[in-house]
Scaffold this active site. Structure first.
Site, PDB file in Angstrom:
ATOM      1  N   HIS A   1       0.831  -1.206   0.000  1.00 24.60           N
ATOM      2  CA  HIS A   1       0.000   0.000   0.000  1.00 24.60           C
ATOM      3  C   HIS A   1       0.869   1.260   0.000  1.00 24.60           C
ATOM      4  CE1 HIS A   1      -3.497   2.515   1.368  1.00 24.60           C
ATOM      5  NE2 HIS A   1      -2.523   3.182   1.984  1.00 24.60           N
ATOM      6  N   GLU A   2       1.876   1.282   0.875  1.00 26.99           N
ATOM      7  CA  GLU A   2       2.737   2.461   0.970  1.00 26.99           C
ATOM      8  C   GLU A   2       3.593   2.641  -0.286  1.00 26.99           C
ATOM      9  OE1 GLU A   2       1.947   4.392   3.169  1.00 26.99           O
ATOM     10  OE2 GLU A   2       0.900   3.050   4.542  1.00 26.99           O
TER      11      GLU A   2
ATOM     12  N   HIS B   1       1.574   4.221  -2.929  1.00 23.95           N
ATOM     13  CA  HIS B   1       1.480   5.676  -2.771  1.00 23.95           C
ATOM     14  C   HIS B   1       2.652   6.361  -3.492  1.00 23.95           C
ATOM     15  CE1 HIS B   1      -1.931   6.587  -0.286  1.00 23.95           C
ATOM     16  NE2 HIS B   1      -1.548   5.805   0.713  1.00 23.95           N
TER      17      HIS B   1
ATOM     18  N   GLU C   1      -6.432   6.578  -1.246  1.00 22.75           N
ATOM     19  CA  GLU C   1      -6.351   5.397  -0.387  1.00 22.75           C
ATOM     20  C   GLU C   1      -6.929   4.172  -1.082  1.00 22.75           C
ATOM     21  OE1 GLU C   1      -4.710   5.068   2.555  1.00 22.75           O
ATOM     22  OE2 GLU C   1      -4.037   7.030   1.867  1.00 22.75           O
TER      23      GLU C   1
END
Length: 294
Positions: free
Chosen positions: A144-145, A148, A223
């Protein structure tokens, strides 16, 4: 939700300082006896608005390290740190970005990514996250990070913030000028009066809150995209679903305000309007409805 708030506060502080400095230097010559020079005011607004956003972006990584006390892993000191660095490296290669710095900080379960450039970013995880989740779940959060970073979310948010800052500065002064003219129409003083200064101050706060709602909406969309990015990097959406479900049963740790938008916070109720993250249930539902081929 601290990351975005610190970003916004830094941005606001720079805007105020820039406004004051430019005014003292005589740059703010958009106020004239004949009215507002809108072209000059727009240039002034662009300079003030984007300076704050860009400065916040450029200092985001050192500010993150300082505010969380994160320790960058230069030489892994345990098998967990070896696994952590190797996992981030693997995910970064899959995402097509340079290896980020990897850091660990003391705190409740959370993680974040930050940095002005894709190939020199920072991924940090808390000790609470490492201790409270399985490796598969931690890997999903790391995905997820990394997503980003690969999506260029910090730069995107900076551009959005810069545009909104510009309109906040511009509209606050237009309204301030209109109010000041109404209050001083019988006065021979052509300079800005107390009505202008008070109105600009109040309008910047009000318009700034509206801008924060818009920024938060964009952040929530990012997100969902980062969740989907994690599923794509791992080739499986279930680890991210499991990670979100576990986080929903835990109390995510607070992040410094400049890192909240890339953290893993939850939100609910009226605060959701200003939240940088959607509710966990909505994120899980979006992943469950995700096309497995995407």
């Amino acid at each position: 939700m601290k990351r975005i708030v610190l970003f916004l506060l830094t941005n606001l502080a720079v805007m105020l300082v820039m406004s004051l400095v430019l005014s003292l230097l005589g740059v703010s010559r958009f106020l004239t006896a004949n009215g507002l020079q809108l072209g000059t005011l727009m240039v002034f607004s662009l300079v003030v608005g984007f300076t704050g956003a860009i400065f916040s972006l450029l200092i985001s990584k050192p500010m993150a390290k300082w505010s969380t006390g994160a320790r960058v892993i230069e030489a892994p000191q345990s098998s967990t740190e070896v696994w952590l660095v190797n996992t981030v490296q693997m995910l970064a290669q899959r995402a097509g970005i340079g290896m980020p710095e990897v850091a660990v900080y003391e705190g409740e379960p959370n993680a974040f990514a930050t940095g002005a450039f894709k190939n020199s970013a920072l991924v940090a995880v808390s000790t609470g996250l490492l201790e409270g989740m399985t490796k598969e779940e931690v890997e999903a959060v790391l995905g997820h990070e990394v997503s980003h970073i690969a999506n260029g979310d910090m730069v995107t948010m900076t551009l959005i913030q810069g545009v909104l800052n510009t309109f906040v500065v511009f509209l606050a002064r237009v309204v301030g000028y209109a109010v000041d003219r109404m209050l001083s129409r019988d006065s021979e003083d052509d300079g800005p009066g107390i009505g202008y200064m008070v109105t600009v101050f109040v309008c910047q706060i009000v318009f700034g809150l509206v801008a924060s709602v818009i920024v938060a909406w964009f952040s929530r969309q990012r997100e969902f995209r980062a969740d989907a990015g994690s599923a794509q990097l791992l080739g499986n959406r279930q680890p991210m679903i499991n990670a979100l479900a576990r986080l929903g049963s835990m109390q995510p740790g607070e992040l410094p305000k400049s890192m909240a938008a890339s953290g893993i916070s939850d939100s609910a109720g009226i605060s959701e309007l200003f939240s940088t993250h959607p509710p966990m249930k909505d994120r899980i539902a979006a992943l469950q409805n995700l096309n497995p081929a995407s």
